[in-house]
Design an enzyme around this catalytic site. Structure first.
Site: not given
Ligand code: TTJ
Length: 684
Positions: A472, A545, A547
């Site tokens: 990403e 990630d 998150d």
């Protein structure tokens, strides 16, 4: 039969040998030892080469304007005969007892005297090969018609002499008068019996191949009549005759077949000269070479191109300097004509409105011939002209000739034909430019490089055993590219928006640059045509990630795979890397933990033991240094991966379909809440 010439000659032979004979045998022995060096091989090709060595002599005599007929005969006893009505090989004594005629058949390279050869424009590869034919024949006979008589000389195992009525051979240098002819009649007749000990058992000369070449030769020597007869026992062929009055013009006509012509015939003839240094009597001397250029061309209603070329009477299938000169000038002249015509359909192309060789040559049929002495050939098989000066000379003749045709001042040039070609070529330009633009656009959309793979893909060398790391954003891509093992780890950064494959149409998915990049990197297609076997990687690893955004992009990629490359999931080829959330530094040691909860536990433990520690939190993969990334996500020995199942894919897809249409903030919320409800599906 024995191969050694000297021994063979001692049998069945009378007459005496002299020092000259020994020299002849020694010279020709080189050819017998390495026939491949002289005729290319000992198969059918080599045998056919022998026949051409002889035919070319007659053709050269005709090309020089001294013969009108060449007669080729395949005999039942495996011998071949070639006759012409040229001036006749000189029969005068040249060297003591020895006639010029004998020398032609016994000395290598006799005939093509460097610099000032009698065969001023002979084939170059040929015309000097009569002695090679004698070297590789058991028997050879020559008859020359001159001064009212037929003069004959025979060769038996390379040595000159005569066969008596009993078949006994008598060595001799003198010619025998064997008949009377009318006083003005001249000509040469050669018949040879190839040495079957030299050639492969199955070697033979293909009649059709000879026929085809002879047909071609006719176009190169207009007015020459060539007769071909097959007298072999099995043959039912009747003798054939070939003749062309129009030369190259007829050739272009012949090559056009029934394809509709776009133009009439364009004839270009001209000449030029150049100088080169050649050894004359052992001294380098500058000589001037006269060079004729002969071109015939026309355009036909076709997309193919035929540019056929020759030097003297030798085909140059790989072109060379003469063809390069012609092609460059043709393109330049057409471009000049196009610029002068200021065609409307080319205006919007601006600087692209220039014809390339391919545009100009669409539907072109051309024969290019250069005639000059001692051409140099290039390449292993000498299929290409190398003489550098010919590019300029042919180029200049072609430039003037083509220009004159476009200007309408050449003979036979018609305005409607000129217009038709300007039209045809400009169509080709427009077509090429628009096709290229469409291709470029598609490439750009998919961000494909010239290799057909996405530009941003950092590929690995091992396929299909390697793995593809789907990363990403750019911040993690850099470290991942540096820390990976490029032998088996490829990195594909996803930069833009990934389409939601659960919702959009197939077109929307294919229009999505990130999706297309992923499809092309994996290389196994998409949708129903997806071919698992064709995949370029064994494993796909999603690296995002820990998150909300990371979770979102993982979910989108997973949904894309679920809908368009499902066998990857079903086969267990898809993984998610588990990046740590924190690092705990304890003295020299570094530990990674993968959740807040795990951090709390470990910190509590350390505090209890009274250990000193420091905690770093990773907000994203991009915050790790190369070593950390290597240890936690790249190195198989230490990383933590989770295999993603088909059920995970299903769950991701469902989670997405539930929240579609919801406003942005609540949607993020939904993902977070559901990441609990759907277990690891959204937590991958
Ligand atoms: C050489 O210069 C003087 C005039 O005759 C020239 C000559 O040799 N002409 C010539 C050779 N015509 N035909 C040949 C020839 C024909 C065949 C079939 C085979 C060989 C080896 C030569």
């Amino acid at each position: 039969m024995q191969k050694g010439t000297t021994k063979a000659n001692k049998r069945n032979t009378s007459g005496s040998y002299d020092a000259d004979d020994i020299e002849v045998l020694e010279g020709l022995e080189a050819v017998r030892k390495r026939p491949g060096m002289y005729i290319g091989g000992t198969g059918s090709g080599g045998l056919t080469h022998l026949l051409w060595e002889i035919i070319d002599n007659g053709v050269d005599e005709a090309a020089a304007g001294h013969a009108k007929l060449v007669d080729v005969i395949f005999h039942p006893d495996g011998s071949y005969e070639v006759a012409d009505d040229g001036r006749g090989i000189p029969i005068e004594k040249k060297d003591g007892d020895i006639t010029a005629l004998e020398v032609v058949f016994t000395e290598l390279h006799a005939g093509g005297k460097f610099g000032t050869g009698a065969y001023a424009a002979s084939g170059g590869l040929h015309g000097v090969g009569a002695s090679v034919v004698n070297a590789l024949s058991t028997r050879l006979e020559v008859e020359v018609d001159r001064k009212g008589s037929t003069h004959k000389l025979e060769f038996f195992n390379q040595l000159a002499g005569h066969f008596g009525s009993g078949g006994r051979f008598t060595a001799s240098h003198s010619l025998k008068k064997v008949g009377k002819v009318s006083s003005g009649r001249t000509g040469t007749r050669v018949r040879f019996w190839p040495d079957r000990d030299i050639f492969d058992q199955e070697a033979n000369i293909d009649y059709e191949e000879v026929r085809e070449r002879l047909g071609q030769v006719c176009f190169l020597v207009p007015g020459l009549k060539i007769r071909l007869s097959d007298k072999r026992k099995a043959s039912k062929r009747t003798p054939e005759e070939f003749v062309s009055k129009g030369g190259l013009a007829d050739y272009v006509e012949f090559l056009s077949g029934d394809t509709a012509p776009v133009t009439g015939l364009v004839r270009i003839e001209g000449s030029g000269e150049f100088t080169e240094k050649v050894p004359v009597d052992g001294k380098l001397t500058e000589v001037t070479r006269e060079c004729q250029v002969d071109v015939a061309l026309r355009w036909v209603n076709d997309y193919q191109t035929k540019v056929i070329s020759f030097v003297n009477t030798i085909p140059t299938p790989d072109g060379g300097t003469h063809v390069a000169g012609f092609e460059r000038s043709l393109t330049a002249a057409v471009n000049q004509a196009i610029a002068a015509a200021d065609l409307r359909k080319l205006r919007k192309l601006k600087d692209d409105a220039k014809a390339q060789k391919e545009d100009v040559q669409e539907g072109l049929i051309a024969v290019v011939r250069a005639v000059f002495p001692e051409p140099q050939f290039r390449g292993q098989t000498k299929r290409e002209l190398g003489t550098p000066e010919l590019q300029k000379i042919v180029g200049a003749v072609a430039r003037d000739g083509v220009k004159a045709w476009f200007d309408g001042v050449a003979k036979g040039s018609k305005k409607i034909h000129v217009k038709a070609i300007l039209d045809k070529v400009s169509d080709a330009i427009v077509n090429r430019v628009s096709t290229k633009q469409a291709l470029d656009n598609r490439r750009k959309a998919a961000q494909l490089g010239n290799s057909g793979l996405p530009d941003k893909l950092a590929d690995c060398r091992l396929h299909p055993e390697g793995e593809l790391l789907i990363v990403e954003g750019d911040s993690a891509a850099g470290p991942a590219k540096r820390a990976r093992d490029s032998a088996w780890q490829a990195v594909l950064p996803l930069r833009g928006k990934v389409v939601n494959a659960g919702k959009g149409t197939k077109k929307a998915v294919l229009d999505n640059a990130e999706a297309t990049a992923l499809f092309t990197a994996i290389g196994a297609g998409s949708g129903p045509e997806f071919d698992l076997e064709a995949r370029r990687y064994e494993r796909l690893i999603l690296l995002a990630d820990a998150d909300v955004d990371g979770s979102h992009i993982r979910c989108l990629v997973l949904t894309l795979i679920f809908h368009y490359m499902r066998p990857l999931l079903a086969g267990g080829h898809v993984y998610a890397a588990q990046p740590p959330t924190h690092a705990i530094i304890i003295g020299q040691d570094k530990e990674f933990v993968y959740s807040e909860a795990a951090l709390d536990d470990r910190v509590f433990e350390l505090a209890k033991k009274g250990r000193k520690y420091r905690v770093t939190r990773f907000k994203g993969l991009g915050e790790m240094d190369d070593d950390e990334l290597l240890e936690t996500t790249l190195n198989p020995a230490s990383r933590v991966l989770r295999r993603i199942t088909l059920d995970d894919g299903k769950a991701a897809d469902k989670a997405f379909s539930v929240m579609m249409g919801a406003p942005v903030e609540p949607r993020k919320d939904f993902i977070i809440r559901n990441s609990q409800a759907y277990g690891h599906a959204l937590d991958v």
